[in-house]
Structures are given as C-alpha cells and as structure tokens.
Design a protein around this motif. Structure first.
Motif, PDB file in Angstrom:
ATOM      1  N   ASP A  71      37.960  82.292  59.153  1.00  0.00           N
ATOM      2  CA  ASP A  71      38.049  80.860  59.421  1.00  0.00           C
ATOM      3  C   ASP A  71      39.488  80.354  59.388  1.00  0.00           C
ATOM      4  OD1 ASP A  71      35.305  80.642  59.702  1.00  0.00           O
ATOM      5  OD2 ASP A  71      34.965  80.046  57.611  1.00  0.00           O
ATOM      6  N   ILE A  72      40.386  81.084  58.709  1.00  0.00           N
ATOM      7  CA  ILE A  72      41.784  80.654  58.683  1.00  0.00           C
ATOM      8  C   ILE A  72      42.383  80.713  60.080  1.00  0.00           C
ATOM      9  CG2 ILE A  72      44.102  81.240  57.853  1.00  0.00           C
ATOM     10  CD1 ILE A  72      42.846  82.037  55.203  1.00  0.00           C
ATOM     11  N   GLU A  73      42.138  81.804  60.782  1.00  0.00           N
ATOM     12  CA  GLU A  73      42.643  81.917  62.149  1.00  0.00           C
ATOM     13  C   GLU A  73      41.948  80.928  63.071  1.00  0.00           C
ATOM     14  OE1 GLU A  73      45.103  82.839  65.124  1.00  0.00           O
ATOM     15  OE2 GLU A  73      45.312  83.532  63.048  1.00  0.00           O
ATOM     16  N   ARG A  74      40.654  80.681  62.847  1.00  0.00           N
ATOM     17  CA  ARG A  74      39.946  79.702  63.661  1.00  0.00           C
ATOM     18  C   ARG A  74      40.532  78.302  63.455  1.00  0.00           C
ATOM     19  NH1 ARG A  74      35.722  83.497  63.259  1.00  0.00           N
ATOM     20  NH2 ARG A  74      35.199  83.038  61.088  1.00  0.00           N
ATOM     21  N   ALA A  75      40.883  77.984  62.224  1.00  0.00           N
ATOM     22  CA  ALA A  75      41.509  76.687  61.954  1.00  0.00           C
ATOM     23  C   ALA A  75      42.858  76.602  62.654  1.00  0.00           C
ATOM     24  CB  ALA A  75      41.670  76.489  60.447  1.00  0.00           C
ATOM     25  N   ARG A  76      43.601  77.663  62.570  1.00  0.00           N
ATOM     26  CA  ARG A  76      44.927  77.706  63.200  1.00  0.00           C
ATOM     27  C   ARG A  76      44.819  77.492  64.703  1.00  0.00           C
ATOM     28  NH1 ARG A  76      49.796  80.659  62.244  1.00  0.00           N
ATOM     29  NH2 ARG A  76      50.654  81.665  64.082  1.00  0.00           N
ATOM     30  N   GLN A  77      43.867  78.194  65.325  1.00  0.00           N
ATOM     31  CA  GLN A  77      43.695  78.059  66.773  1.00  0.00           C
ATOM     32  C   GLN A  77      43.276  76.642  67.167  1.00  0.00           C
ATOM     33  OE1 GLN A  77      44.431  80.299  69.100  1.00  0.00           O
ATOM     34  NE2 GLN A  77      45.096  81.798  67.589  1.00  0.00           N
ATOM     35  N   ALA A  78      42.577  75.979  66.243  1.00  0.00           N
ATOM     36  CA  ALA A  78      42.123  74.613  66.513  1.00  0.00           C
ATOM     37  C   ALA A  78      43.164  73.563  66.143  1.00  0.00           C
ATOM     38  CB  ALA A  78      40.833  74.341  65.739  1.00  0.00           C
ATOM     39  N   GLY A  79      44.304  74.011  65.618  1.00  0.00           N
ATOM     40  CA  GLY A  79      45.346  73.079  65.224  1.00  0.00           C
ATOM     41  C   GLY A  79      45.025  72.300  63.965  1.00  0.00           C
ATOM     42  N   LYS A  80      44.180  72.903  63.099  1.00  0.00           N
ATOM     43  CA  LYS A  80      43.779  72.238  61.861  1.00  0.00           C
ATOM     44  C   LYS A  80      44.231  73.057  60.654  1.00  0.00           C
ATOM     45  CE  LYS A  80      39.628  70.432  64.120  1.00  0.00           C
ATOM     46  NZ  LYS A  80      38.147  70.312  64.073  1.00  0.00           N
ATOM     47  N   VAL A  81      44.186  72.440  59.485  1.00  0.00           N
ATOM     48  CA  VAL A  81      44.493  73.124  58.230  1.00  0.00           C
ATOM     49  C   VAL A  81      43.177  73.614  57.626  1.00  0.00           C
ATOM     50  CG1 VAL A  81      45.507  72.937  55.932  1.00  0.00           C
ATOM     51  CG2 VAL A  81      46.483  71.631  57.843  1.00  0.00           C
ATOM     52  N   GLY A  82      43.095  74.920  57.381  1.00  0.00           N
ATOM     53  CA  GLY A  82      41.910  75.475  56.751  1.00  0.00           C
ATOM     54  C   GLY A  82      41.961  75.255  55.246  1.00  0.00           C
ATOM     55  N   ILE A  83      40.864  74.829  54.665  1.00  0.00           N
ATOM     56  CA  ILE A  83      40.786  74.577  53.221  1.00  0.00           C
ATOM     57  C   ILE A  83      39.806  75.568  52.608  1.00  0.00           C
ATOM     58  CG2 ILE A  83      40.205  72.914  51.411  1.00  0.00           C
ATOM     59  CD1 ILE A  83      42.610  72.011  53.039  1.00  0.00           C
ATOM     60  N   PHE A  84      40.307  76.430  51.705  1.00  0.00           N
ATOM     61  CA  PHE A  84      39.388  77.296  50.959  1.00  0.00           C
ATOM     62  C   PHE A  84      39.399  76.884  49.501  1.00  0.00           C
ATOM     63  CE2 PHE A  84      43.372  79.581  51.546  1.00  0.00           C
ATOM     64  CZ  PHE A  84      43.607  80.342  50.407  1.00  0.00           C
ATOM     65  N   LEU A  85      38.218  76.837  48.911  1.00  0.00           N
ATOM     66  CA  LEU A  85      38.021  76.219  47.609  1.00  0.00           C
ATOM     67  C   LEU A  85      37.985  77.246  46.490  1.00  0.00           C
ATOM     68  CD1 LEU A  85      35.276  73.641  48.630  1.00  0.00           C
ATOM     69  CD2 LEU A  85      37.718  73.203  48.303  1.00  0.00           C
ATOM     70  N   GLY A  86      38.539  76.854  45.341  1.00  0.00           N
ATOM     71  CA  GLY A  86      38.530  77.709  44.166  1.00  0.00           C
ATOM     72  C   GLY A  86      38.300  76.889  42.910  1.00  0.00           C
ATOM     73  N   ALA A  87      37.837  77.560  41.863  1.00  0.00           N
ATOM     74  CA  ALA A  87      37.631  76.929  40.559  1.00  0.00           C
ATOM     75  C   ALA A  87      38.668  77.475  39.587  1.00  0.00           C
ATOM     76  CB  ALA A  87      36.223  77.212  40.041  1.00  0.00           C
ATOM     77  N   GLN A  88      39.272  76.598  38.795  1.00  0.00           N
ATOM     78  CA  GLN A  88      40.270  77.048  37.835  1.00  0.00           C
ATOM     79  C   GLN A  88      39.650  77.397  36.475  1.00  0.00           C
ATOM     80  OE1 GLN A  88      44.228  76.206  37.678  1.00  0.00           O
ATOM     81  NE2 GLN A  88      44.352  74.918  39.478  1.00  0.00           N
ATOM     82  N   ASN A  89      38.351  77.534  36.448  1.00  0.00           N
ATOM     83  CA  ASN A  89      37.644  77.893  35.223  1.00  0.00           C
ATOM     84  C   ASN A  89      36.291  78.439  35.642  1.00  0.00           C
ATOM     85  OD1 ASN A  89      37.142  78.117  32.469  1.00  0.00           O
ATOM     86  ND2 ASN A  89      37.522  75.959  32.030  1.00  0.00           N
ATOM     87  N   CYS A  90      35.562  79.003  34.693  1.00  0.00           N
ATOM     88  CA  CYS A  90      34.224  79.520  35.010  1.00  0.00           C
ATOM     89  C   CYS A  90      33.139  78.506  34.702  1.00  0.00           C
ATOM     90  CB  CYS A  90      33.965  80.818  34.246  1.00  0.00           C
ATOM     91  SG  CYS A  90      34.030  80.650  32.448  1.00  0.00           S
TER      92      CYS A  90
END
Length: 335
Positions: A71-90
C-alpha cells in the motif's frame, strides 16, 4: 529494486490536521508510521481506529491507510501519504492473545511490547530490574509473528529486547531511538542491542526527539548524520532508517498522558525533569515534515551515495515491512 527516493518516517504522533498532512506531502514524505495509542485499552483503541477512519474519509485526497506493505507504493502512485498504524504499548490487547489477530486485521501493523514500564509482556527501559520476556510475552511474540504484526522494542529494556530478538522468528525493530554511544538517554540503545536487531534482519529508526540527542535541541544536522554514519558501520546500511518521533502541535496534556497514563499519581517526567517538564524545542533543521529535504541533503553531504540515502530515507522501511508485516500464511503461499 529501484533506488528512487522514497521517504518513510518510522514514527510520528502529532495533533493530526489537514495542515500537517499537507506538510508531509510538501516535504516529499510518502508514508508515516503514526502512533495510534499509548496506554489505551482495547475499547479505547477501537475509538482511535474510528478517528483514523474519519481522517481517511475527510482527507482522502492527501492520505490513505497502509494495511499491507504494498500500500505504500500504491499511496505514492496516487500522490498521497500512506499512514501505517502502530501502538507504543501492548495495552490494546489487554490480557487477551486473540486481540493480536483482531488488531492486525483492523490495521495495526506494529506494536511495542512495553512503554517504559513493566508490562504483561516484557520490561520497560525505566524499570530498575529487567525481568525479561514474560510467559504471556512469549505467546504474544509467536502470535505477532503469525499474523504479521511487527515487534517494536523502542521503549523496552536491554534484556527484554535481546530475549525478544531471540524468541522472534521474524525481524524485530526499534522504530525510534538512537545509539547510547551518541547520547546516554535511558531510551537509547547499546551497541549489543543494535547488533542483535541487525542480526534479526530488523531496523533502527533514528529519533530526532531532542531528549535523545547530544546537545538536545542544539544538535546539529552534521552531528546527526555522523551518528547515522557510525551506526551504518555497526549495523549495516540495510538495517537503518528514520523514525523522527515528531509530535507536532500537541498540548502538554498529551505529553503527560504519554509519561503518566493512569499508573502514577505523582508526575513522571520521562527524559525531562521538573525544571524541563514540557515539550523540548524543535531542531532548527527539522521543525516539521517540510524539512525532510534538509536531512536528505545532510546525508549526501556526509558522503552517502544516492542508493544509500534512498535506503536510509525509506527503502529499508519498505523492505522491513515486506519481510515482517505479512501474515505467515500469506508468506507461505507466496513461497
């Protein structure tokens, strides 16, 4: 793989707005690992996911979700910023191992096993004694490997980190920290840990948070790039990236939530102090995402060639996610 410049920031937690998303695009940023939660429960995490769904709806011309590495490359091709989510704790999984798969299905690509303190899984870097990975932690590491959720040890203590690397069948990362040899902050990592992360196939994202830097807010771009060069010699160029830890436009109350959560009645100052309790002053050369070209220029000036700069600025992050953020069954099918 093409070494064309692609910029991935391996950690930000900002007071998200259209202005900040526009800054990302203006700075040439292609994807950002955005912190979803710190101490939130499962139910609260679902609400944070709902807030991101609203952002993707309201700002769909600027941003899109990254649920799989491609999806990162798909976002790039679409001229958008790809957002991937993470948690800083469990905390999003509470005490329920089934929540690992549920959260991954909902788009949580990365999870830290601890946030400074002892958790149900491992020990944080602020505890006096590092107890290592717990019984539950061993089970969760296996489950994160299975579903394709990346193990992040940014806020974890040394023994716990080394044990996580040993137990995990997949690469382990430190999304946002620096070598302790550069600056001896509690959150920064020993050479032993950095070597283990590299041997696992993992990645270190260099932090630009002033409390993690020599000379704090006065750390120069040249010193920062020297740190990167020395770490490249230690870990290998393919195991380093950027994880700025930019926290733009956040009120002090958010900083206090990070440091204190619900666990402390007394004020905890983290890397700060009672006399320096607020947000640190930003770096002159990285005030916000529009300044990423400064970092590219600094790396070039330090002597990195174009392929190496491309790796550090984003290609290594994409390759890490391709190795680690894919469910085991999908990986087997591809093989």
């Amino acid at each position: 793989m093409s070494q064309e410049m692609l910029i991935v920031d391996g950690l930000q937690y900002s007071n998200w707005s259209r202005e900040i998303f526009e800054q990302m695009r203006e700075g040439g940023v292609d994807a950002v690992h955005a912190t979803l939660v710190y101490h939130e429960t499962t139910r609260e995490t679902l609400s944070r996911l709902g807030e991101w769904n609203r952002r993707f709806e309201a700002h769909g011309d600027l941003i899109m979700p990254v649920r799989a590495p491609g999806d990162i490359e798909r976002a790039r091709q679409a001229g958008k910023v790809g957002i991937f989510l993470g948690a800083q704790n469990c905390s999003p999984i509470e005490d329920d191992i089934d929540m690992v798969a549920v959260m991954r299905d909902l788009g949580l690509l990365i999870m830290q096993l601890t946030y400074n303190n002892q958790s149900l899984l491992a020990c944080g870097c602020y505890e006096a004694e590092d107890s290592g990975i717990t019984r539950f932690g061993r089970q969760v590491i296996g489950e994160m490997n299975r579903v394709g959720m990346v193990i992040d040890m940014s806020h974890s203590a040394e023994r716990s980190t080394l044990e996580a690397v040993e137990l995990s069948e997949r690469p382990v990362i430190i999304s946002h920290a620096n070598p302790a040899s550069f600056h001896p902050a509690k959150r920064n990592k020993s050479d032993k840990v950095l070597e283990a992360i590299a041997e696992s196939g993992g990645l270190l994202g260099f932090s630009a948070y002033p409390f993690h830097l020599k000379n704090g807010p006065d750390c120069s771009l040249d010193d920062y790039c020297d740190m990167i060069a020395r770490t490249a010699d230690l870990m290998g160029i393919e195991h380093i990236g950027i994880g700025t830890d930019l926290c733009q436009a956040q009120p002090t109350s958010v900083l206090e939530w990070m440091r204190n959560g619900r666990w402390s009645k007394a004020m905890d100052y983290g890397e700060g102090s009672a006399g320096n309790a607020g947000w640190p002053q930003p770096l002159a050369w990285l005030r916000d995402s529009r300044d990423f070209p400064n970092l590219v220029a600094g790396l070039r000036r330090r002597g990195f060639d174009e392929a190496e700069v491309a790796r550090i600025m984003g290609r290594n992050w994409v390759e890490l996610l391709e190795r680690t953020a894919v469910p085991a069954r999908a990986e087997e099918a591809a093989a």
